[in-house]
Design a protein around this motif. Structure first.
Motif, PDB file in Angstrom:
ATOM      1  N   LEU A 193       0.841  -1.317  -0.032  1.00 20.37           N
ATOM      2  CA  LEU A 193       0.061   0.173   0.050  1.00 20.37           C
ATOM      3  C   LEU A 193       0.885   1.311  -0.107  1.00 20.37           C
ATOM      4  O   LEU A 193       0.323   2.388  -0.728  1.00 20.37           O
ATOM      5  N   LYS A 194       1.716   1.271   0.659  1.00 20.48           N
ATOM      6  CA  LYS A 194       2.815   2.425   0.657  1.00 20.48           C
ATOM      7  C   LYS A 194       3.475   2.554  -0.462  1.00 20.48           C
ATOM      8  O   LYS A 194       3.293   3.781  -1.205  1.00 20.48           O
ATOM      9  N   ARG A 195       3.833   1.550  -1.276  1.00 22.50           N
ATOM     10  CA  ARG A 195       4.420   1.741  -2.707  1.00 22.50           C
ATOM     11  C   ARG A 195       3.164   2.193  -3.817  1.00 22.50           C
ATOM     12  O   ARG A 195       3.369   3.189  -4.407  1.00 22.50           O
ATOM     13  N   LEU A 196       1.854   1.701  -3.703  1.00 16.98           N
ATOM     14  CA  LEU A 196       0.753   2.111  -4.305  1.00 16.98           C
ATOM     15  C   LEU A 196       0.462   3.656  -4.126  1.00 16.98           C
ATOM     16  O   LEU A 196       0.131   4.348  -5.115  1.00 16.98           O
ATOM     17  N   PHE A 197       0.164   4.027  -2.947  1.00 13.66           N
ATOM     18  CA  PHE A 197      -0.164   5.380  -2.497  1.00 13.66           C
ATOM     19  C   PHE A 197       0.902   6.297  -2.862  1.00 13.66           C
ATOM     20  O   PHE A 197       0.868   7.495  -3.225  1.00 13.66           O
ATOM     21  N   ALA A 198       2.176   6.063  -2.934  1.00 12.84           N
ATOM     22  CA  ALA A 198       3.251   6.975  -3.667  1.00 12.84           C
ATOM     23  C   ALA A 198       2.923   7.132  -4.943  1.00 12.84           C
ATOM     24  O   ALA A 198       3.297   8.261  -5.263  1.00 12.84           O
ATOM     25  N   SER A 199       2.611   6.104  -5.423  1.00 14.58           N
ATOM     26  CA  SER A 199       2.406   6.370  -6.939  1.00 14.58           C
ATOM     27  C   SER A 199       1.075   7.151  -7.269  1.00 14.58           C
ATOM     28  O   SER A 199       0.892   7.644  -8.298  1.00 14.58           O
ATOM     29  N   PHE A 200       0.510   7.256  -6.329  1.00 15.15           N
ATOM     30  CA  PHE A 200      -0.986   8.058  -6.388  1.00 15.15           C
ATOM     31  C   PHE A 200      -0.748   9.534  -6.189  1.00 15.15           C
ATOM     32  O   PHE A 200      -1.254  10.373  -6.754  1.00 15.15           O
ATOM     33  N   ARG A 201       0.374   9.655  -5.567  1.00  9.12           N
ATOM     34  CA  ARG A 201       0.881  11.163  -5.202  1.00  9.12           C
ATOM     35  C   ARG A 201       1.469  11.840  -6.268  1.00  9.12           C
ATOM     36  O   ARG A 201       2.144  11.164  -6.974  1.00  9.12           O
ATOM     37  N   PRO A 202       1.326  13.259  -6.500  1.00 15.14           N
ATOM     38  CA  PRO A 202       1.916  13.868  -7.689  1.00 15.14           C
ATOM     39  C   PRO A 202       3.594  13.729  -7.130  1.00 15.14           C
ATOM     40  O   PRO A 202       3.902  13.947  -6.190  1.00 15.14           O
ATOM     41  N   ALA A 203       4.343  13.857  -8.515  1.00 16.67           N
ATOM     42  CA  ALA A 203       5.770  13.596  -8.369  1.00 16.67           C
ATOM     43  C   ALA A 203       6.282  15.083  -8.059  1.00 16.67           C
ATOM     44  O   ALA A 203       5.777  15.903  -8.471  1.00 16.67           O
ATOM     45  N   THR A 204       7.266  14.901  -6.969  1.00 20.99           N
ATOM     46  CA  THR A 204       7.922  16.134  -6.639  1.00 20.99           C
ATOM     47  C   THR A 204       9.092  16.483  -7.178  1.00 20.99           C
ATOM     48  O   THR A 204       9.885  15.288  -7.630  1.00 20.99           O
ATOM     49  N   ILE A 205       9.489  17.556  -7.475  1.00 20.19           N
ATOM     50  CA  ILE A 205      10.763  17.959  -8.010  1.00 20.19           C
ATOM     51  C   ILE A 205      11.942  18.090  -6.900  1.00 20.19           C
ATOM     52  O   ILE A 205      11.615  18.657  -6.113  1.00 20.19           O
ATOM     53  N   ASP A 206      12.990  17.615  -6.889  1.00 23.56           N
ATOM     54  CA  ASP A 206      13.997  17.639  -5.950  1.00 23.56           C
ATOM     55  C   ASP A 206      14.803  18.916  -6.471  1.00 23.56           C
ATOM     56  O   ASP A 206      15.560  18.964  -7.375  1.00 23.56           O
ATOM     57  N   ILE A 207      14.803  19.935  -5.827  1.00 23.28           N
ATOM     58  CA  ILE A 207      15.154  21.139  -6.132  1.00 23.28           C
ATOM     59  C   ILE A 207      16.650  21.232  -6.117  1.00 23.28           C
ATOM     60  O   ILE A 207      17.295  21.609  -6.970  1.00 23.28           O
ATOM     61  N   THR A 208      17.278  20.646  -5.371  1.00 25.18           N
ATOM     62  CA  THR A 208      18.801  20.514  -5.030  1.00 25.18           C
ATOM     63  C   THR A 208      19.247  19.798  -6.075  1.00 25.18           C
ATOM     64  O   THR A 208      20.183  20.043  -6.761  1.00 25.18           O
ATOM     65  N   ALA A 209      18.605  18.572  -6.511  1.00 18.14           N
ATOM     66  CA  ALA A 209      19.286  17.713  -7.534  1.00 18.14           C
ATOM     67  C   ALA A 209      18.964  18.406  -8.879  1.00 18.14           C
ATOM     68  O   ALA A 209      19.949  18.287  -9.765  1.00 18.14           O
ATOM     69  N   SER A 210      17.932  19.060  -9.070  1.00 23.43           N
ATOM     70  CA  SER A 210      17.962  19.888 -10.224  1.00 23.43           C
ATOM     71  C   SER A 210      18.963  20.893 -10.576  1.00 23.43           C
ATOM     72  O   SER A 210      19.355  20.939 -11.554  1.00 23.43           O
ATOM     73  N   ALA A 211      19.255  21.611  -9.291  1.00 23.80           N
ATOM     74  CA  ALA A 211      20.353  22.561  -9.366  1.00 23.80           C
ATOM     75  C   ALA A 211      21.684  22.155  -9.813  1.00 23.80           C
ATOM     76  O   ALA A 211      22.344  22.492 -10.435  1.00 23.80           O
ATOM     77  N   ASP A 212      21.800  20.807  -9.223  1.00 22.91           N
ATOM     78  CA  ASP A 212      23.221  20.368  -9.355  1.00 22.91           C
ATOM     79  C   ASP A 212      23.279  19.725 -10.903  1.00 22.91           C
ATOM     80  O   ASP A 212      24.516  19.912 -11.515  1.00 22.91           O
ATOM     81  N   VAL A 213      22.073  19.404 -11.430  1.00 20.44           N
ATOM     82  CA  VAL A 213      22.307  18.688 -12.922  1.00 20.44           C
ATOM     83  C   VAL A 213      22.383  19.942 -13.960  1.00 20.44           C
ATOM     84  O   VAL A 213      23.340  19.928 -14.580  1.00 20.44           O
ATOM     85  N   HIS A 214      21.884  21.096 -13.672  1.00 23.63           N
ATOM     86  CA  HIS A 214      22.121  22.284 -14.412  1.00 23.63           C
ATOM     87  C   HIS A 214      23.575  22.883 -14.276  1.00 23.63           C
ATOM     88  O   HIS A 214      24.020  23.277 -15.108  1.00 23.63           O
ATOM     89  N   SER A 215      24.035  22.811 -12.961  1.00 25.42           N
ATOM     90  CA  SER A 215      25.419  23.269 -12.935  1.00 25.42           C
ATOM     91  C   SER A 215      26.287  22.627 -13.644  1.00 25.42           C
ATOM     92  O   SER A 215      27.362  22.915 -13.913  1.00 25.42           O
ATOM     93  N   MET A 216      26.082  21.194 -13.810  1.00 26.71           N
ATOM     94  CA  MET A 216      27.113  20.206 -14.428  1.00 26.71           C
ATOM     95  C   MET A 216      26.864  20.490 -15.995  1.00 26.71           C
ATOM     96  O   MET A 216      27.803  20.132 -16.851  1.00 26.71           O
ATOM     97  N   ALA A 217      25.832  21.063 -16.428  1.00 29.27           N
ATOM     98  CA  ALA A 217      25.401  20.934 -17.982  1.00 29.27           C
ATOM     99  C   ALA A 217      26.448  22.153 -18.577  1.00 29.27           C
ATOM    100  O   ALA A 217      26.866  22.996 -17.878  1.00 29.27           O
TER     101      ALA A 217
END
Length: 217
Positions: A193-217
């Motif tokens: 149920l934990k896995r199923l309800f995780a899929s029900f919830r909207p995907a969240t954006i990891d701001i830190t990870a996103s910033a790291d990706v852009h800094s490496m580009a």
């Protein structure tokens, strides 16, 4: 000698308990009222005093416990949209925990799963379908409320989320009850149920990870 109300109720409960054992061991179709009377230590006439026939007895036994997830109908699921998914998940986990620890419920649901519905037993099937329809509508309304305010992943519709939850819980209970309880219903149910309800919830954006990706580009 006239029996007291308390004695009559005690006899009625004894018949219900005996019917539960007999139906579980023999199946509803194969069991007779004579079997139930013998197990209860009463006469066949005593059964007819309390129940019209085997179908009536089975319906009373059926009504002694709630169906999978029917408990939720009796509770208020009109939660704020932001918390409705967590609320449904908790109630579902709690229900599986109760089933895993309640042998009475286990026997009743096993009887229902093994039962061959038809003829005189059709009222039981109709009752199940009625409850199913009410509960599906209630769940779908709750998922729709979450979706309308952005708390349901766009990959899911209220209908598909309801069905996925319904089928998962039904499948878990059926396999556990009919095939030897080969896994930990409460623990594996909670994890699934934990896995199923995780899929029900909207995907969240990891701001830190996103910033790291852009800094490496």
């Amino acid at each position: 000698m006239r029996r007291t109300k308390a004695e009559a109720e005690e006899t009625r409960n004894s018949i219900l308990h005996a019917a539960e054992r007999v139906f579980y061991e023999k199946g509803v179709s194969n069991a007779t009222l004579d079997d139930v009377a013998k197990a209860a230590g009463v006469t066949r006439g005593a059964i007819y005093w309390h129940f019209s026939n085997k179908t009536d007895l089975f319906l009373e036994l059926y009504n002694s416990v709630s169906l999978p997830l029917e408990d939720m109908i009796a509770r208020d699921i009109e939660q704020p949209a932001s918390g409705v998914l967590a609320f449904i998940e908790k109630l579902t986990v709690d229900w599986l925990d109760e089933l895993a620890s309640d042998e009475h419920r286990q026997r009743i649901f096993t009887i229902l799963l093994r039962c061959s519905y038809g003829g005189d037993l059709m009222p039981v099937l109709e009752r199940q379908q009625e409850v199913d329809d009410r509960h599906v509508a209630s769940l779908e309304s709750a998922f729709a409320r979450a979706g309308n305010e952005g708390y349901l992943n766009a990959n899911w519709t209220p209908h598909s989320a309801t069905r996925a939850l319904w089928w998962m819980v039904g499948g878990l209970c059926t396999e556990w009850l009919l095939f030897g309880r080969r896994f930990d219903l409460a623990a594996e149910g909670r994890d699934g149920l934990k896995r199923l309800f995780a899929s029900f919830r909207p995907a969240t954006i990891d701001i830190t990870a996103s910033a790291d990706v852009h800094s490496m580009a």
